[in-house]
Design a protein around this motif. Sequence first.
Motif, PDB file in Angstrom:
ATOM      1  N   VAL A  88       0.684  -0.981   0.159  1.00  0.00           N
ATOM      2  CA  VAL A  88      -0.141  -0.041  -0.026  1.00  0.00           C
ATOM      3  C   VAL A  88       0.759   1.349  -0.058  1.00  0.00           C
ATOM      4  CG1 VAL A  88      -0.249   0.110   2.460  1.00  0.00           C
ATOM      5  CG2 VAL A  88      -2.055   1.032   1.295  1.00  0.00           C
ATOM      6  N   SER A  89       0.441   2.303  -0.684  1.00  0.00           N
ATOM      7  CA  SER A  89       0.936   3.657  -0.604  1.00  0.00           C
ATOM      8  C   SER A  89       0.591   4.542   0.471  1.00  0.00           C
ATOM      9  CB  SER A  89       0.572   4.376  -2.025  1.00  0.00           C
ATOM     10  OG  SER A  89       1.163   3.547  -3.113  1.00  0.00           O
ATOM     11  N   ALA A  90       1.147   5.630   0.456  1.00  0.00           N
ATOM     12  CA  ALA A  90       0.858   6.674   1.550  1.00  0.00           C
ATOM     13  C   ALA A  90      -0.904   7.150   1.188  1.00  0.00           C
ATOM     14  CB  ALA A  90       1.662   7.758   1.897  1.00  0.00           C
ATOM     15  N   MET A  91      -1.355   7.600   2.186  1.00  0.00           N
ATOM     16  CA  MET A  91      -2.891   7.977   1.971  1.00  0.00           C
ATOM     17  C   MET A  91      -2.986   9.218   0.944  1.00  0.00           C
ATOM     18  SD  MET A  91      -4.239   7.293   5.776  1.00  0.00           S
ATOM     19  CE  MET A  91      -5.879   7.763   5.574  1.00  0.00           C
TER      20      MET A  91
ATOM     21  N   THR B 206      -0.508  12.516   1.099  1.00  0.00           N
ATOM     22  CA  THR B 206       0.481  12.694   2.233  1.00  0.00           C
ATOM     23  C   THR B 206       2.055  12.916   1.735  1.00  0.00           C
ATOM     24  OG1 THR B 206      -1.004  10.905   3.400  1.00  0.00           O
ATOM     25  CG2 THR B 206       1.319  11.258   4.164  1.00  0.00           C
ATOM     26  N   THR B 207       2.315  12.144   0.548  1.00  0.00           N
ATOM     27  CA  THR B 207       3.861  12.290   0.348  1.00  0.00           C
ATOM     28  C   THR B 207       3.934  13.828  -0.180  1.00  0.00           C
ATOM     29  OG1 THR B 207       3.715   9.994  -0.509  1.00  0.00           O
ATOM     30  CG2 THR B 207       5.550  11.248  -1.044  1.00  0.00           C
ATOM     31  N   ASP B 208       3.136  14.260  -1.073  1.00  0.00           N
ATOM     32  CA  ASP B 208       3.449  15.647  -1.333  1.00  0.00           C
ATOM     33  C   ASP B 208       3.210  16.481  -0.092  1.00  0.00           C
ATOM     34  OD1 ASP B 208       3.343  15.231  -4.177  1.00  0.00           O
ATOM     35  OD2 ASP B 208       1.257  15.161  -4.359  1.00  0.00           O
TER      36      ASP B 208
ATOM     37  N   GLY C 270       4.720   8.044   5.572  1.00  0.00           N
ATOM     38  CA  GLY C 270       3.573   8.032   4.895  1.00  0.00           C
ATOM     39  C   GLY C 270       2.929   6.551   4.678  1.00  0.00           C
ATOM     40  N   GLU C 271       3.709   5.832   4.388  1.00  0.00           N
ATOM     41  CA  GLU C 271       3.299   4.400   3.909  1.00  0.00           C
ATOM     42  C   GLU C 271       3.219   3.740   5.310  1.00  0.00           C
ATOM     43  OE1 GLU C 271       5.033   5.958   1.701  1.00  0.00           O
ATOM     44  OE2 GLU C 271       3.961   5.426   0.095  1.00  0.00           O
ATOM     45  N   GLN C 272       4.008   4.019   6.244  1.00  0.00           N
ATOM     46  CA  GLN C 272       3.852   3.301   7.651  1.00  0.00           C
ATOM     47  C   GLN C 272       2.474   3.550   8.046  1.00  0.00           C
ATOM     48  OE1 GLN C 272       7.445   3.393   9.922  1.00  0.00           O
ATOM     49  NE2 GLN C 272       6.513   2.794  11.683  1.00  0.00           N
TER      50      GLN C 272
ATOM     51  N   GLY D 106       4.737   0.028   0.800  1.00  0.00           N
ATOM     52  CA  GLY D 106       5.321   0.219  -0.417  1.00  0.00           C
ATOM     53  C   GLY D 106       6.636   1.270  -0.424  1.00  0.00           C
ATOM     54  N   PHE D 107       7.239   1.383  -1.321  1.00  0.00           N
ATOM     55  CA  PHE D 107       8.018   2.715  -1.559  1.00  0.00           C
ATOM     56  C   PHE D 107       9.283   2.899  -0.725  1.00  0.00           C
ATOM     57  CE2 PHE D 107       8.052   7.457  -0.504  1.00  0.00           C
ATOM     58  CZ  PHE D 107       8.847   7.921  -1.686  1.00  0.00           C
ATOM     59  N   GLN D 108       9.510   1.775   0.207  1.00  0.00           N
ATOM     60  CA  GLN D 108      10.637   1.927   0.934  1.00  0.00           C
ATOM     61  C   GLN D 108      11.416   0.780   1.286  1.00  0.00           C
ATOM     62  OE1 GLN D 108       8.914   1.240   5.433  1.00  0.00           O
ATOM     63  NE2 GLN D 108       8.041   2.804   4.354  1.00  0.00           N
TER      64      GLN D 108
ATOM     65  N   GLY E 266      11.667   6.346  -5.075  1.00  0.00           N
ATOM     66  CA  GLY E 266      11.584   7.284  -5.956  1.00  0.00           C
ATOM     67  C   GLY E 266       9.939   7.473  -6.229  1.00  0.00           C
ATOM     68  N   ARG E 267       9.295   8.465  -6.547  1.00  0.00           N
ATOM     69  CA  ARG E 267       7.905   8.887  -6.677  1.00  0.00           C
ATOM     70  C   ARG E 267       7.321   7.747  -7.440  1.00  0.00           C
ATOM     71  NH1 ARG E 267       5.759  13.463  -4.731  1.00  0.00           N
ATOM     72  NH2 ARG E 267       4.156  12.136  -4.269  1.00  0.00           N
ATOM     73  N   GLY E 268       6.136   7.171  -7.050  1.00  0.00           N
ATOM     74  CA  GLY E 268       5.521   6.096  -7.622  1.00  0.00           C
ATOM     75  C   GLY E 268       6.262   4.746  -7.373  1.00  0.00           C
ATOM     76  N   GLY E 269       7.004   4.820  -6.215  1.00  0.00           N
ATOM     77  CA  GLY E 269       7.833   3.568  -6.299  1.00  0.00           C
ATOM     78  C   GLY E 269       6.972   2.442  -5.619  1.00  0.00           C
ATOM     79  N   SER E 270       5.697   2.753  -5.074  1.00  0.00           N
ATOM     80  CA  SER E 270       5.010   1.488  -4.680  1.00  0.00           C
ATOM     81  C   SER E 270       4.569   0.427  -5.454  1.00  0.00           C
ATOM     82  CB  SER E 270       3.694   1.776  -3.890  1.00  0.00           C
ATOM     83  OG  SER E 270       4.021   2.710  -2.728  1.00  0.00           O
ATOM     84  N   ASP E 271       4.481   0.771  -6.796  1.00  0.00           N
ATOM     85  CA  ASP E 271       4.139  -0.348  -7.786  1.00  0.00           C
ATOM     86  C   ASP E 271       5.307  -1.154  -8.021  1.00  0.00           C
ATOM     87  OD1 ASP E 271       1.896   1.015  -8.610  1.00  0.00           O
ATOM     88  OD2 ASP E 271       2.904   1.681 -10.511  1.00  0.00           O
TER      89      ASP E 271
HETATM   90  N1  ASP Z   1       3.756   7.529  -1.620  1.00  0.00           N
HETATM   91  C1  ASP Z   1       4.665   7.679  -2.975  1.00  0.00           C
HETATM   92  C2  ASP Z   1       4.582   8.739  -3.715  1.00  0.00           C
HETATM   93  O1  ASP Z   1       3.468   9.114  -3.670  1.00  0.00           O
HETATM   94  C3  ASP Z   1       5.123   6.107  -3.401  1.00  0.00           C
HETATM   95  C4  ASP Z   1       3.903   5.737  -4.225  1.00  0.00           C
HETATM   96  O2  ASP Z   1       2.673   6.432  -4.179  1.00  0.00           O
HETATM   97  O3  ASP Z   1       3.935   4.984  -5.250  1.00  0.00           O
HETATM   98  O4  ASP Z   1       5.213   8.721  -4.669  1.00  0.00           O
END
Ligand code: ASP
Length: 418
Positions: A40-43, A46-48, A74-76, A136-138, A150-155
């Motif tokens: 799961v990603s941050a809600m 949140t990251t922004d 954020g992910e935690q 995700g992402f960490q 990196g941004r979008g890294g949860s995929d």
């Molecule tokens: N939370 C991170 C981001 O916004 C990772 C992700 O969403 O995949 O970039």
Amino acid sequence: MALIVMKFGGSSVGDAERMKRVAGRIAARQEEGHSCVVVVSAMGDTTDDLIDLSKQLYDGQPPAREMDMLLSTGEQVSIALLSMAIQNLGKQAVSFTGWQAGMMTEAVHGKARITDIQPSRVLQAVEEGKIVIVAGFQGMTEDGQITTLGRGGSDTTAVALAAAINADLCEIYTDVDGVYSTDPRVVKVARKLKEISYDEMLELAHLGAAVLHPRAVEYAKHNQVPLVVRSSFTNHEGTYVKEEAVMEQGVVVRGIAFDKNVSRISILGVPEKVGQLAKVFNALAAEQIDVDIIVQSGVTSGLADFSFSVSSNDCDKAMTVIDRLKPEMGYREAIPEGNLVKVSVVGAGMVSNPGVAAKMFDSISSLGVSINMVSTSEIKVSCVIEGSRLNDVVQALHTAYGLDTQEQAFVGGPSERR
Ligand code: ASP
Ligand code: MG
């Protein structure tokens, strides 16, 4: 019974209500008899928001180590809440941070690559019948530092974990239904694809289809992880991403992508000397400016013309670099041009079907639009054109390659559940 990795993005878990819905969805998947590992990603944003906060406390680029420490929170938050929501449904669940899940990365902050995964803890919990929720992402470096991918890294986390635990399927739940033949906001009859190959998806992801992170697709291809992109809000079947996607008869082009953020810089009257091109592109690279298409025209009386395209965000910066090189290179003038777009047609079937580029050029020119630059790969043709005609061009190409109707055979058919 299958082992499934389910990944939910930030908008899918944006608030408590959505989180509950996701929890219900996961529980239902388990009730079907599957073992579920969830990433799961941050809600929401949140990251922004965390990035904004850091900017208020540090002038310039904040220390990279602390940025990762901050963003990983954020992910935690998400994993703990999601695990609670699932347990509230009477199911067993356990959350793990990236490092608890054994995500090892290189020692680079902000954009670390995964080097190894030691998933014993995840597998043990699966064995015990638990739903496992992984941040995700960490990840973590060998000497115990927290990193982010990196941004979008949860995929990427989801796909890498799926490979490491040998999952049968990696499901990417998002706010769209799947991968479309083009942007449905531009072409009303755009069709959801039933399947697409890794290579095609990789091209589309690099061309800006935001539905999957390019690195995740690379990872999936490399490890042959079957992926499906589907909506977290509906039960519609999504788009399968796999090695060989079925080619419907006559489908050569699978999808049309575009990038609205393109500028061209032309450098005219460049005295012919060895190393002129290298000078330009080394200087741009030193400033971290990504150059896309490069064209060098023929030399007349010792003078050459170059042009190249960059993202519009980088155009001013690139012009500063080029201006600085003028005395050294001795060119006549450099001209920036904005408001351009890059339109690309993508399809693995191009390899064995000549005439794809010709059809593209015909369609575009029959609209009276001129083509400024062209680039190709084995499975892609891209044209840079003036921005104002983008919608007309995408619509015309969608029709010309038979995409308005073609996919009907395998999209939205009887297999689609509501
Ligand atoms: N939370 C991170 C981001 O916004 C990772 C992700 O969403 O995949 O970039
Ligand atoms: Mg996010």
